[in-house]
Scaffold this motif. Structure first.
Motif, PDB file in Angstrom:
ATOM      1  N   LEU A  63     -22.385  60.379  77.563  1.00 42.47           N
ATOM      2  CA  LEU A  63     -21.970  59.434  76.525  1.00 42.47           C
ATOM      3  C   LEU A  63     -22.905  58.237  76.578  1.00 42.47           C
ATOM      4  N   GLN A  64     -23.492  57.913  75.433  1.00 42.12           N
ATOM      5  CA  GLN A  64     -24.393  56.769  75.357  1.00 42.12           C
ATOM      6  C   GLN A  64     -24.241  56.124  73.983  1.00 42.12           C
ATOM      7  N   ALA A  65     -24.829  54.939  73.844  1.00 41.03           N
ATOM      8  CA  ALA A  65     -24.655  54.184  72.597  1.00 41.03           C
ATOM      9  C   ALA A  65     -25.345  54.846  71.414  1.00 41.03           C
ATOM     10  N   GLY A  66     -26.525  55.456  71.658  1.00 39.54           N
ATOM     11  CA  GLY A  66     -27.332  55.928  70.543  1.00 39.54           C
ATOM     12  C   GLY A  66     -28.000  54.754  69.845  1.00 39.54           C
TER      13      GLY A  66
ATOM     14  N   SER B 105     -31.543  54.526  69.608  1.00 42.53           N
ATOM     15  CA  SER B 105     -32.952  54.447  69.964  1.00 42.53           C
ATOM     16  C   SER B 105     -33.790  55.183  68.917  1.00 42.53           C
ATOM     17  N   ILE B 106     -35.010  54.720  68.689  1.00 46.96           N
ATOM     18  CA  ILE B 106     -35.906  55.420  67.776  1.00 46.96           C
ATOM     19  C   ILE B 106     -36.233  56.807  68.306  1.00 46.96           C
ATOM     20  N   ARG B 107     -36.031  56.996  69.619  1.00 38.68           N
ATOM     21  CA  ARG B 107     -36.341  58.288  70.235  1.00 38.68           C
ATOM     22  C   ARG B 107     -35.070  58.997  70.718  1.00 38.68           C
ATOM     23  N   ASP B 108     -33.964  58.801  69.986  1.00 43.67           N
ATOM     24  CA  ASP B 108     -32.741  59.541  70.316  1.00 43.67           C
ATOM     25  C   ASP B 108     -32.984  61.046  70.349  1.00 43.67           C
ATOM     26  N   PHE B 109     -33.916  61.498  69.527  1.00 41.29           N
ATOM     27  CA  PHE B 109     -34.160  62.946  69.465  1.00 41.29           C
ATOM     28  C   PHE B 109     -34.587  63.500  70.817  1.00 41.29           C
ATOM     29  N   GLU B 110     -35.248  62.667  71.637  1.00 35.85           N
ATOM     30  CA  GLU B 110     -35.691  63.150  72.940  1.00 35.85           C
ATOM     31  C   GLU B 110     -34.495  63.467  73.846  1.00 35.85           C
ATOM     32  N   SER B 111     -33.505  62.571  73.851  1.00 33.74           N
ATOM     33  CA  SER B 111     -32.320  62.807  74.675  1.00 33.74           C
ATOM     34  C   SER B 111     -31.528  64.006  74.156  1.00 33.74           C
ATOM     35  N   ILE B 112     -31.475  64.134  72.828  1.00 34.38           N
ATOM     36  CA  ILE B 112     -30.793  65.290  72.236  1.00 34.38           C
ATOM     37  C   ILE B 112     -31.493  66.584  72.658  1.00 34.38           C
ATOM     38  N   GLU B 113     -32.814  66.597  72.581  1.00 36.11           N
ATOM     39  CA  GLU B 113     -33.570  67.790  72.992  1.00 36.11           C
ATOM     40  C   GLU B 113     -33.342  68.099  74.473  1.00 36.11           C
ATOM     41  N   ALA B 114     -33.288  67.058  75.303  1.00 35.48           N
ATOM     42  CA  ALA B 114     -33.073  67.274  76.740  1.00 35.48           C
ATOM     43  C   ALA B 114     -31.729  67.966  76.982  1.00 35.48           C
ATOM     44  N   CYS B 115     -30.695  67.563  76.250  1.00 38.21           N
ATOM     45  CA  CYS B 115     -29.379  68.200  76.390  1.00 38.21           C
ATOM     46  C   CYS B 115     -29.393  69.630  75.882  1.00 38.21           C
ATOM     47  N   ASN B 116     -30.067  69.864  74.770  1.00 38.40           N
ATOM     48  CA  ASN B 116     -30.115  71.214  74.194  1.00 38.40           C
ATOM     49  C   ASN B 116     -30.946  72.171  75.035  1.00 38.40           C
ATOM     50  N   GLU B 117     -31.961  71.645  75.712  1.00 40.29           N
ATOM     51  CA  GLU B 117     -32.836  72.487  76.528  1.00 40.29           C
ATOM     52  C   GLU B 117     -32.256  72.767  77.904  1.00 40.29           C
ATOM     53  N   ALA B 118     -31.257  71.985  78.308  1.00 42.32           N
ATOM     54  CA  ALA B 118     -30.657  72.174  79.630  1.00 42.32           C
ATOM     55  C   ALA B 118     -29.958  73.525  79.700  1.00 42.32           C
ATOM     56  N   ARG B 119     -29.895  74.073  80.887  1.00 43.71           N
ATOM     57  CA  ARG B 119     -29.198  75.334  81.107  1.00 43.71           C
ATOM     58  C   ARG B 119     -28.246  75.182  82.290  1.00 43.71           C
ATOM     59  N   PRO B 120     -26.935  75.200  82.029  1.00 46.10           N
ATOM     60  CA  PRO B 120     -26.281  75.329  80.722  1.00 46.10           C
ATOM     61  C   PRO B 120     -26.483  74.070  79.877  1.00 46.10           C
ATOM     62  N   GLN B 121     -26.278  74.222  78.556  1.00 48.25           N
ATOM     63  CA  GLN B 121     -26.478  73.088  77.672  1.00 48.25           C
ATOM     64  C   GLN B 121     -25.493  71.965  77.995  1.00 48.25           C
ATOM     65  N   VAL B 122     -25.960  70.754  77.776  1.00 49.39           N
ATOM     66  CA  VAL B 122     -25.162  69.557  78.055  1.00 49.39           C
ATOM     67  C   VAL B 122     -24.663  68.966  76.740  1.00 49.39           C
ATOM     68  N   ALA B 123     -23.393  68.628  76.696  1.00 44.58           N
ATOM     69  CA  ALA B 123     -22.826  67.975  75.513  1.00 44.58           C
ATOM     70  C   ALA B 123     -23.198  66.493  75.525  1.00 44.58           C
ATOM     71  N   MET B 124     -23.284  65.909  74.333  1.00 43.58           N
ATOM     72  CA  MET B 124     -23.556  64.481  74.250  1.00 43.58           C
ATOM     73  C   MET B 124     -22.875  63.900  73.010  1.00 43.58           C
ATOM     74  N   LYS B 125     -22.342  62.693  73.181  1.00 47.04           N
ATOM     75  CA  LYS B 125     -21.772  61.939  72.080  1.00 47.04           C
ATOM     76  C   LYS B 125     -22.353  60.534  72.091  1.00 47.04           C
ATOM     77  N   PHE B 126     -22.365  59.902  70.899  1.00 48.29           N
ATOM     78  CA  PHE B 126     -22.755  58.508  70.765  1.00 48.29           C
ATOM     79  C   PHE B 126     -21.500  57.655  70.569  1.00 48.29           C
ATOM     80  N   THR B 127     -21.597  56.396  70.995  1.00 43.89           N
ATOM     81  CA  THR B 127     -20.508  55.434  70.720  1.00 43.89           C
ATOM     82  C   THR B 127     -20.797  54.605  69.469  1.00 43.89           C
ATOM     83  N   GLY B 128     -22.072  54.448  69.144  1.00 40.20           N
ATOM     84  CA  GLY B 128     -22.434  53.579  68.013  1.00 40.20           C
ATOM     85  C   GLY B 128     -22.311  52.110  68.342  1.00 40.20           C
ATOM     86  N   CYS B 129     -22.067  51.789  69.593  1.00 42.77           N
ATOM     87  CA  CYS B 129     -22.011  50.393  70.047  1.00 42.77           C
ATOM     88  C   CYS B 129     -22.378  50.374  71.519  1.00 42.77           C
ATOM     89  N   ARG B 130     -22.879  49.258  71.985  1.00 40.13           N
ATOM     90  CA  ARG B 130     -23.205  49.147  73.388  1.00 40.13           C
ATOM     91  C   ARG B 130     -22.123  48.345  74.102  1.00 40.13           C
TER      92      ARG B 130
END
Length: 420
Positions: A386-389, A391-416
């Motif tokens: 769980l992170q705020a989301g 960043s201009i490079r949010d896609f990198e963290s998303i890719e890291a979760c999708n590439e993990a084995r097993p895949q890792v779930a991720m959610k944004f809060t939209g606030c810090r």
């Protein structure tokens, strides 16, 4: 050395006035200084305020808001008659020990700030220097305390404990085994004060209004920051907006025309830990990253300048604390006092268990600017992030979760959730 010890036992006193008034526009907020009639070593009653401030040479005073209702814009701030720590009476100091100084009370205050989100279940928070060393829910108070204490037994030494249920005999026996500076609870069952009183310097505080903490969840207070030039920065206090699954946002973004989205959704347990962890984050100094599992903190990193560094610190502390807990449980002594063969046995078990980090949820109080922060947790086997989301490079963290084995779930809060 004895003279140094006396420095911490001394009573500094203060020259602050009995009453303080702050005027904001046409509203005057009136504060009254708190002091307590406490028996001295000769058995005589002596009026005392705070022992001292952050250090023994800093005068300090505690003030309670007694008059004035402040409204700024559409925000109505906490008014008089709702005091918790600032309303402590001498009768609520069930054991004075060395009566409290600033740090003791600010630790309790931040403990209340965290535990107000957990009033539906027995909960315990242990704090040291205004940061939680462990926070946990439990089926009973003794279980919640044991889990919170086990998170970081080293940092819990000399800490302040805040619980949201009356202390029962089993909990008191567990608490008395450790050296705590403060135990704060809504009440104490018969016989528990005698158990806790084995620690003569322990401050035992009763705050009846803990049961009202739910009403503080969306209430704001004025947050003052004093500057070295005598100036002030004044802000509204923070409010935790992430209280249910409906408050969580998809981990999704668009970068250079390409859409990215986290492939795996968190399950119910992971969502509960996200909500729990974000509430604990509300009381942790930034930058911070923590790991939680089944309603209990596993590792807490606080107050660092970079996000990768604080994530790595949280992992290192999780491994250190797991080793310490196993050493005490298996051999009855601290890890540092083990023989080499015993240490090797403990190290192997901690490594196999990944210090409890496998399957945990990683919480970050702001966005990850690059994927390396998320990868710290992914390497340890976290199942969700769980992170705020934002960043201009949010896609990198998303890719890291999708590439993990097993895949890792991720959610944004939209606030810090920064806290300084």
């Amino acid at each position: 050395m004895s003279d140094l010890k006396k420095m911490y036992a001394a009573l500094l006193g203060d020259a602050f006035p009995q009453e303080m008034t702050i005027t904001l526009g046409k509203t005057a907020l009136v504060y009254r200084k708190r002091s307590w009639a406490i028996r001295n070593a000769e058995g005589q009653l002596e009026e005392r305020g705070l022992r001292y401030g952050e250090n023994p040479d800093q005068e300090a005073a505690l003030y309670e808001l007694v008059n004035g209702n402040l409204v700024l814009g559409d925000c109505r701030f906490i008014g008089p008659g709702q005091g918790l720590v600032s309303a402590l009476e001498v009768g609520d100091m069930l054991q004075v020990g060395k009566h409290p100084g600033k740090i003791n009370l600010t630790d309790v205050d931040n403990g209340l700030n965290i535990i107000k989100y957990f009033m539906d279940s027995p909960a315990a928070v242990i704090l040291k220097h205004n940061n939680p060393s462990g926070a946990a829910l439990g089926d009973s108070l003794v279980q919640a305390y044991a889990r919170a204490n086990n998170c970081d037994r080293i940092a819990a030494f000399g800490g302040a404990l805040v619980v949201n249920r009356p202390v029962d005999r089993a909990s008191a026996e567990a608490m008395a085994e450790n050296y705590l500076e403060v135990v704060c609870a809504p009440d104490f069952e018969e016989g528990t004060l005698d158990v806790l009183g084995r620690r003569k310097n322990l401050r035992i505080l009763r705050i009846h209004a803990i049961e009202r903490l739910v009403s503080y969840e969306h209430a704001r207070f004025l947050d003052f920051k004093s500057l070295i030039d005598g100036g002030l920065i004044v802000q509204q206090s923070a409010v935790n907006r992430i209280r249910s699954a409906a408050d969580l946002l998809p981990a999704a973004c668009t970068y250079k025309g390409q859409d990215y989205r986290c492939a795996r959704e968190p399950d119910e347990r992971e969502i509960r830990d996200m909500i729990f962890g974000w509430a604990v984050e509300h009381g942790v100094t930034s930058n911070s990253v923590l790991f939680v599992k089944d309603g209990c903190t596993v590792g807490i990193g606080a107050g660092e300048q970079d996000r990768v560094g604080v994530a790595e610190i949280a992992v290192l502390k999780a491994y250190r604390n797991a080793a310490q807990a196993l050493a005490l449980d298996h051999f009855g002594k601290a890890y540092a006092g083990l023989a080499e063969a015993e240490k090797a046995e403990i190290d192997a078990q901690v490594k196999a268990d990944r210090a409890g980090l496998q399957g945990s949820v990683m919480i970050s109080d702001a966005f990850f600017p690059f994927r390396d922060g998320a990868e710290v947790g992914i390497r340890e086997g976290v199942s969700a992030i769980l992170q705020a989301g934002g960043s201009i490079r949010d896609f990198e963290s998303i890719e890291a979760c999708n590439e993990a084995r097993p895949q890792v779930a991720m959610k944004f809060t939209g606030c810090r959730s920064f806290k300084h």
